[in-house]
Design a protein around this motif. Sequence first.
Motif, PDB file in Angstrom:
ATOM      1  N   ALA A  16       0.834  -1.210   0.000  1.00  9.94           N
ATOM      2  CA  ALA A  16       0.000   0.000   0.000  1.00  9.94           C
ATOM      3  C   ALA A  16       0.863   1.251   0.000  1.00  9.94           C
ATOM      4  CB  ALA A  16      -0.941  -0.005   1.205  1.00  9.94           C
ATOM      5  N   GLY A  17       1.919   1.223  -0.835  1.00  9.99           N
ATOM      6  CA  GLY A  17       2.689   2.433  -1.081  1.00  9.99           C
ATOM      7  C   GLY A  17       2.034   3.241  -2.192  1.00  9.99           C
ATOM      8  N   PRO A  18       2.720   4.256  -2.701  1.00 12.67           N
ATOM      9  CA  PRO A  18       2.142   5.063  -3.781  1.00 12.67           C
ATOM     10  C   PRO A  18       1.746   4.235  -4.999  1.00 12.67           C
ATOM     11  CG  PRO A  18       4.072   6.155  -2.870  1.00 12.67           C
ATOM     12  CD  PRO A  18       4.030   4.786  -2.257  1.00 12.67           C
ATOM     13  N   THR A  19       2.546   3.232  -5.334  1.00 16.92           N
ATOM     14  CA  THR A  19       2.245   2.406  -6.500  1.00 16.92           C
ATOM     15  C   THR A  19       0.960   1.619  -6.305  1.00 16.92           C
ATOM     16  OG1 THR A  19       4.639   2.147  -6.806  1.00 16.92           O
ATOM     17  CG2 THR A  19       3.208   0.714  -8.101  1.00 16.92           C
ATOM     18  N   GLY A  20       0.889   0.886  -5.207  1.00 12.12           N
ATOM     19  CA  GLY A  20      -0.276   0.064  -4.955  1.00 12.12           C
ATOM     20  C   GLY A  20      -1.547   0.868  -4.791  1.00 12.12           C
ATOM     21  N   LEU A  21      -1.448   2.013  -4.101  1.00 10.06           N
ATOM     22  CA  LEU A  21      -2.633   2.838  -3.891  1.00 10.06           C
ATOM     23  C   LEU A  21      -3.113   3.487  -5.186  1.00 10.06           C
ATOM     24  CD1 LEU A  21      -1.649   4.495  -0.500  1.00 10.06           C
ATOM     25  CD2 LEU A  21      -3.432   2.778  -0.861  1.00 10.06           C
ATOM     26  N   ALA A  22      -2.169   3.973  -6.014  1.00 12.31           N
ATOM     27  CA  ALA A  22      -2.556   4.559  -7.296  1.00 12.31           C
ATOM     28  C   ALA A  22      -3.222   3.520  -8.184  1.00 12.31           C
ATOM     29  CB  ALA A  22      -1.337   5.158  -7.998  1.00 12.31           C
ATOM     30  N   LEU A  23      -2.671   2.313  -8.215  1.00  5.87           N
ATOM     31  CA  LEU A  23      -3.272   1.247  -9.017  1.00  5.87           C
ATOM     32  C   LEU A  23      -4.655   0.899  -8.494  1.00  5.87           C
ATOM     33  CD1 LEU A  23      -3.161  -0.914 -11.204  1.00  5.87           C
ATOM     34  CD2 LEU A  23      -1.936  -2.393  -9.589  1.00  5.87           C
ATOM     35  N   ALA A  24      -4.800   0.808  -7.173  1.00  2.00           N
ATOM     36  CA  ALA A  24      -6.090   0.464  -6.593  1.00  2.00           C
ATOM     37  C   ALA A  24      -7.141   1.523  -6.914  1.00  2.00           C
ATOM     38  CB  ALA A  24      -5.952   0.291  -5.081  1.00  2.00           C
ATOM     39  N   CYS A  25      -6.748   2.807  -6.862  1.00  2.00           N
ATOM     40  CA  CYS A  25      -7.683   3.880  -7.230  1.00  2.00           C
ATOM     41  C   CYS A  25      -8.112   3.756  -8.683  1.00  2.00           C
ATOM     42  CB  CYS A  25      -7.035   5.248  -6.995  1.00  2.00           C
ATOM     43  SG  CYS A  25      -6.848   5.735  -5.265  1.00  2.00           S
ATOM     44  N   ASP A  26      -7.160   3.487  -9.562  1.00  2.00           N
ATOM     45  CA  ASP A  26      -7.483   3.389 -10.981  1.00  2.00           C
ATOM     46  C   ASP A  26      -8.414   2.211 -11.242  1.00  2.00           C
ATOM     47  OD1 ASP A  26      -7.391   4.219 -13.611  1.00  2.00           O
ATOM     48  OD2 ASP A  26      -5.467   3.285 -14.047  1.00  2.00           O
ATOM     49  N   LEU A  27      -8.144   1.078 -10.601  1.00  2.00           N
ATOM     50  CA  LEU A  27      -9.000  -0.084 -10.799  1.00  2.00           C
ATOM     51  C   LEU A  27     -10.393   0.146 -10.213  1.00  2.00           C
ATOM     52  CD1 LEU A  27      -6.479  -2.973 -10.038  1.00  2.00           C
ATOM     53  CD2 LEU A  27      -7.331  -2.265 -12.273  1.00  2.00           C
ATOM     54  N   ALA A  28     -10.455   0.803  -9.062  1.00  2.00           N
ATOM     55  CA  ALA A  28     -11.755   1.033  -8.418  1.00  2.00           C
ATOM     56  C   ALA A  28     -12.669   1.876  -9.295  1.00  2.00           C
ATOM     57  CB  ALA A  28     -11.545   1.703  -7.063  1.00  2.00           C
ATOM     58  N   ARG A  29     -12.122   2.902  -9.934  1.00  2.00           N
ATOM     59  CA  ARG A  29     -12.985   3.745 -10.769  1.00  2.00           C
ATOM     60  C   ARG A  29     -13.386   3.033 -12.057  1.00  2.00           C
ATOM     61  NH1 ARG A  29      -9.483   8.366 -13.898  1.00  2.00           N
ATOM     62  NH2 ARG A  29      -7.806   7.032 -14.653  1.00  2.00           N
TER      63      ARG A  29
END
Length: 469
Positions: A16-29
Amino acid sequence: MALNSVKETGVLIVGAGPTGLALACDLARRGVDALVVEQSEALFPGSRGKGLQPRTMEVLDDLGVVDAVLAAGGKAPVGMVWQDGARQGEHEMFERPGPTETAPYGEPWLLPQWRTQQILHTRLTELGGGVAFGTALTGIAQDPDGVTAELSTGTVRAAYAVAADGGRSTVRRTLGIAMTGETVDPAPMLVADVRIPALDRLNWHVFPGDGSGHLAVCPLPGTDDFQVVGQFADGEPDISPAGVRELIAARTHLTADDVTDVRWSSDFRPRAAMADRFRDGRVFLAGDAAHVHSPAGGQGLNTSVQDAYNLGWKLGQVLRHGAPESLLDSYEQEREPVAAEMLGLSTRIHRGEQRRGAATMQLGLGYRGGPLSVGGAGALEAGDRAPDGPLPDGRRLFDLFRGPHFTLLAVGTDAELPPLDGELVHVHGIDAYEPYGKGVFLVRPDGYVGWAGEDATGLTGYLERVSRC
């Protein structure tokens, strides 16, 4: 977030660093079910990756967090060199070209990494996602249909998994993927977040040192903290609070008592290394799990977030829009050359061979000649970053691009366009615009031109490669 003994998800994101969180946001939307697991009990507490480059600011704009980033951060202060307790004069740490019509974010933006992660985590929660903290990966296996991950809290079955768990990636080591690289600087370094009320916050303070190593003290916008970075030509860093205070007292005009708080500290040796591959079947490596940089030039976090941005839309197309799985091959094909280029840049800056400038802002990066770049028209070739620009109704091109869709721009042409899925591809016609010229441009969800032509010939065939169209 509690896990059941067995859980199914579309994408398992480890870290849950910047990479994981950015990816999770993109997938969620995109409506993709994703599970983020993080071994630590909370988000990373330090400032380490504090510089957001203009291209990353554009990514954060698209993800819906740029206003929060702008409110929480600030411009980098001008550097001030000190010698023997006296100011020797100011100097710019890097070039500041300023915003333009085509690039609205004109210089790096300072924001401590912990705050960036906090903002992304808040956004993820808004989108209905979350992070399973205190959850460690203990094993991972895959088969033709998916990935099975053993976690400290149970078993997860996912269609795909992404290693976003840092330079010491458990996923990468479990898969047996080697890292190839070099030591950029044999001297170890210390980084810490401290409070020094006696020091002004108007400058990025630089203390060249007397052979023992340099020290830099940078105020962190939106906080009362400074980030301290020290090099050790001899010996090993003492990262205890007392050791940090002693270091500052030894290399500056300040006393140990002037440091009223040491909030976080760590040490590292600058390396440049890249994983031998970014994909192993249904598992992808992203961010520091795929490449580790010297901090010089601020490329590590930025390259990592853009890994996530490249991979997110492709996973979304495969899992939600029927795109062929072969689309995912393009992740490594596109991101590996970029990572190699940024590793070289970081190393040259660290060694004083190149100054921070246009290259570090990452606006010139692209995918020309890549597997998803077809054609050209006007002033752009496929693979180029799609420039911003004003529209007659007061909006901007980035407003049209924002979201999980493709954007088809007919620029200065009335060429006939084929019928398209209106949810997947948003179509707009605009007058001829110099940064584009004239033609038809398909802008990918990550803001790069995927396909371009003088008319729409070949467009449908391209879309079949990236979706069900």
